[in-house]
Design a protein around this motif. Structure first.
Motif, short mmCIF file in Angstrom:
data_model
loop_
_atom_site.label_atom_id
_atom_site.label_comp_id
_atom_site.label_asym_id
_atom_site.label_seq_id
_atom_site.Cartn_x
_atom_site.Cartn_y
_atom_site.Cartn_z
N ALA A 1 0.83 -1.20 0.00
CA ALA A 1 0.00 0.00 0.00
C ALA A 1 0.86 1.25 0.00
O ALA A 1 2.04 1.25 0.34
CB ALA A 1 -0.93 0.00 1.21
N ASN A 2 0.25 2.38 -0.39
CA ASN A 2 0.88 3.68 -0.31
C ASN A 2 1.06 4.09 1.16
O ASN A 2 0.43 3.51 2.06
CB ASN A 2 0.03 4.75 -0.99
CG ASN A 2 -0.18 4.48 -2.46
OD1 ASN A 2 0.59 3.77 -3.08
ND2 ASN A 2 -1.24 5.07 -3.00
N PRO A 3 1.85 5.12 1.43
CA PRO A 3 1.89 5.66 2.79
C PRO A 3 0.52 6.10 3.30
O PRO A 3 0.27 6.05 4.51
CB PRO A 3 2.85 6.84 2.66
CG PRO A 3 3.76 6.46 1.53
CD PRO A 3 2.88 5.73 0.57
N ASP A 4 -0.36 6.53 2.39
CA ASP A 4 -1.70 6.94 2.82
C ASP A 4 -2.66 5.77 2.93
O ASP A 4 -3.85 5.98 3.22
CB ASP A 4 -2.26 8.01 1.87
CG ASP A 4 -2.44 7.51 0.44
OD1 ASP A 4 -2.33 6.29 0.19
OD2 ASP A 4 -2.70 8.34 -0.46
N GLY A 5 -2.19 4.55 2.69
CA GLY A 5 -3.02 3.37 2.84
C GLY A 5 -3.76 2.94 1.60
O GLY A 5 -4.34 1.85 1.56
N ARG A 6 -3.75 3.76 0.55
CA ARG A 6 -4.43 3.38 -0.69
C ARG A 6 -3.58 2.39 -1.48
O ARG A 6 -2.37 2.28 -1.27
CB ARG A 6 -4.74 4.62 -1.53
CG ARG A 6 -5.75 5.57 -0.90
CD ARG A 6 -6.09 6.71 -1.87
NE ARG A 6 -7.21 7.51 -1.44
CZ ARG A 6 -7.12 8.65 -0.78
NH1 ARG A 6 -5.93 9.14 -0.47
NH2 ARG A 6 -8.20 9.33 -0.43
N ASN A 7 -4.22 1.71 -2.42
CA ASN A 7 -3.53 0.70 -3.22
C ASN A 7 -3.35 1.11 -4.67
O ASN A 7 -2.97 0.29 -5.50
CB ASN A 7 -4.29 -0.63 -3.16
CG ASN A 7 -4.22 -1.26 -1.78
OD1 ASN A 7 -3.14 -1.41 -1.21
ND2 ASN A 7 -5.38 -1.60 -1.22
N HIS A 8 -3.63 2.37 -4.98
CA HIS A 8 -3.44 2.89 -6.33
C HIS A 8 -2.45 4.05 -6.31
O HIS A 8 -2.44 4.87 -5.38
CB HIS A 8 -4.76 3.37 -6.93
CG HIS A 8 -5.70 2.28 -7.32
ND1 HIS A 8 -6.48 1.62 -6.40
CD2 HIS A 8 -5.98 1.73 -8.52
CE1 HIS A 8 -7.22 0.71 -7.02
NE2 HIS A 8 -6.93 0.76 -8.30
N LYS A 9 -1.65 4.13 -7.36
CA LYS A 9 -0.82 5.31 -7.56
C LYS A 9 -1.59 6.38 -8.34
O LYS A 9 -1.36 7.56 -8.20
CB LYS A 9 0.45 4.93 -8.34
CG LYS A 9 1.45 4.15 -7.51
CD LYS A 9 2.16 5.05 -6.54
CE LYS A 9 3.16 4.28 -5.68
NZ LYS A 9 2.55 3.51 -4.60
N TRP A 10 -2.48 5.93 -9.22
CA TRP A 10 -3.23 6.87 -10.05
C TRP A 10 -4.57 6.24 -10.40
O TRP A 10 -4.65 5.06 -10.71
CB TRP A 10 -2.45 7.19 -11.33
CG TRP A 10 -2.73 8.56 -11.87
CD1 TRP A 10 -3.61 8.90 -12.84
CD2 TRP A 10 -2.12 9.78 -11.44
NE1 TRP A 10 -3.60 10.25 -13.05
CE2 TRP A 10 -2.69 10.82 -12.21
CE3 TRP A 10 -1.15 10.09 -10.49
CZ2 TRP A 10 -2.31 12.15 -12.04
CZ3 TRP A 10 -0.77 11.40 -10.33
CH2 TRP A 10 -1.35 12.41 -11.10
N PRO B 1 7.23 13.38 -6.68
CA PRO B 1 6.15 12.48 -6.25
C PRO B 1 5.55 12.90 -4.92
O PRO B 1 6.24 13.41 -4.03
CB PRO B 1 6.84 11.12 -6.16
CG PRO B 1 7.98 11.21 -7.13
CD PRO B 1 8.45 12.63 -7.04
N ASP B 2 4.27 12.67 -4.78
CA ASP B 2 3.52 12.99 -3.57
C ASP B 2 3.92 12.01 -2.47
O ASP B 2 3.90 10.80 -2.65
CB ASP B 2 2.02 12.88 -3.86
CG ASP B 2 1.16 13.39 -2.72
OD1 ASP B 2 1.50 13.14 -1.56
OD2 ASP B 2 0.12 14.00 -2.99
N ALA B 3 4.26 12.55 -1.28
CA ALA B 3 4.68 11.70 -0.17
C ALA B 3 3.55 10.83 0.35
O ALA B 3 3.80 9.85 1.08
CB ALA B 3 5.23 12.57 0.96
#
Length: 412
Positions: A45-54, A174-176
């Motif tokens: 997952a992303n640092p924000d918990g989501r599973n998509h980059k875009w 890139p967004d942190a």
């Protein structure tokens, strides 16, 4: 591409006439596309918990018009992002050209491309969008436009291109929240960004010499990506992100060599804010060199190789000033890249691979892609971005951000 309705045609004609009296005959066209971008993680997952980059839908409209010596172009996007950014719009390009014999001028937002590198930048000092590259957006989104005036003068002995930008535009990193970026000072949330309050300028001089395209480059402005400065090294409370002053002096040459095209490029990065190299928060002066070769080894296939090196000056002064615990950059960084492309099915199917490897820190970036043109107006692309290397490297810090992407576009 289709012609405008009478009402829009008349409005564009008014812009193009620039206040000239009397009737003006203009050629005005409208084009664009609808696009869907999806990029999902394969390594967590992303640092924000989501599973998509875009994850977005996007529409672009492009208006072109010309009359006499004048030309107008405007290209704008509207998009809806499903990962928290919502709906937004962007003017990607928008400028007016005026052309006369031997000279021309362009004013407005424009995309500039200098130098010869393939996703390797020496004299191409203009802003980039690295988040777009690493999140699987079409490669055209790697470049950002700047608001500038560009003058071109073309005497017989050489061509000159002068760019004057009244304000600075940074590259987009890139967004942190979406990428696992290396942070040398984690936990500090009090951060402020200071943008340069001055403009920038660049000059390119180019001509053909013995069958080779030769160019000289001069740039005076700022580093495109920000540097970090803590208010104090012991228990810092605030970090300032700023863009150090920079000057670049370079040259390039390209032309036929054997069965392919050879490219050579050199640039000296003059760190105007810290020429002594004693400020660890400011990038030291550098010399950059690129050698590339591209050829077609077989039918419908092409292969491009690059060797790129960065050499840091005053490395000893930098090493002495670097506080304990912070990662140290090497004096020399050698990078090798390869791009291979193969076309199939009457050039409607394209298989491509781009890979970069830094020999010093094993930093690597691999981007395979398969693109298929369903019709003249519809294409789809399936690709992936793989990263690796040391945690402090440009690509190594993204080792947990591997992703697979899907692009779908309808053009009209």
């Amino acid at each position: 591409m289709r012609r405008l309705a009478p009402g829009l045609r008349g409005m564009a004609l008014g812009i193009l006439s620039c206040g000239a009296a009397g009737p003006v005959a203009a050629d005005v066209t409208l084009a664009g596309f609808l696009q869907q971008n999806t990029a999902f993680n394969t390594a967590g997952a992303n640092p924000d918990g989501r599973n998509h980059k875009w994850l977005e839908e996007r529409a672009q409209l492009r208006l072109d018009g010309s009359t006499g010596a004048w030309r107008f172009m405007a290209k704008g996007d509207v998009a809806h992002d499903h990962l928290g950014r919502g709906s937004r719009s962007e003017l990607r390009e928008g400028y007016v050209d005026y052309t006369e014999v031997g000279w021309d001028v362009r004013a407005g937002r424009q995309v500039l491309t200098w130098g010869l590198g393939d996703i390797v930048f020496l004299n191409d000092v203009w802003p980039k969008d690295y988040e777009a590259l690493f999140a699987g957006r079409p490669l055209e989104y790697l470049k950002r436009g700047i608001d500038a005036v560009k003058f071109g003068v073309y005497p017989a002995f050489a061509s000159f291109e002068l760019v004057l930008a009244p304000s600075f535009r940074a590259s987009r990193v890139p967004d942190a929240g979406r990428f696992h970026l290396f942070d040398p000072m984690p936990g500090l949330v009090d951060r402020r960004t200071v943008e340069p309050d001055q403009g920038e300028a660049g000059l390119r001089i180019y001509r053909d010499m013995a069958g080779y395209d030769v160019a000289l480059y001069l740039y005076r402005g700022f580093q495109r990506t920000p540097s970090m400065r803590p208010d104090r090294m012991t228990a810092p409370a605030r970090i300032t992100l700023f863009h150090p002053k920079l000057a670049v002096y370079g040259a390039s040459a390209s032309g036929r060599a054997g069965e392919g095209v050879v490219s050579l490029e050199l640039a000296y990065y003059d760190s105007r804010r810290d020429r002594s190299g004693t400020d660890f928060t400011v990038p030291n002066s550098q010399t950059r060199f690129l050698a590339g070769y591209q050829w077609q080894p077989w039918e419908e296939g092409s292969l491009g190789l690059q060797y790129y090196v960065e050499y840091m000056h005053d490395h000893g002064a930098y090493r002495a000033a670097l506080p304990a615990g912070l990662p140290m950059e090497k004096r020399r960084a050698d990078t090798f890249t390869v791009r291979a492309t193969q076309l199939f099915l009457h050039q409607t199917l394209r298989l491509s691979l781009y890979a970069a490897h830094n020999a010093g820190n094993r930093d690597r970036f691999i981007n395979p892609e398969l693109r298929y043109a369903i019709s003249d107006r519809v294409w789809v692309a399936l690709g992936a971005n793989f990263f690796g290397g040391r945690r402090t490297g440009q690509f190594g810090q993204l080792a947990r951000d591997d992703n697979v992407y899907l692009q779908t576009r309808y053009e009209f």
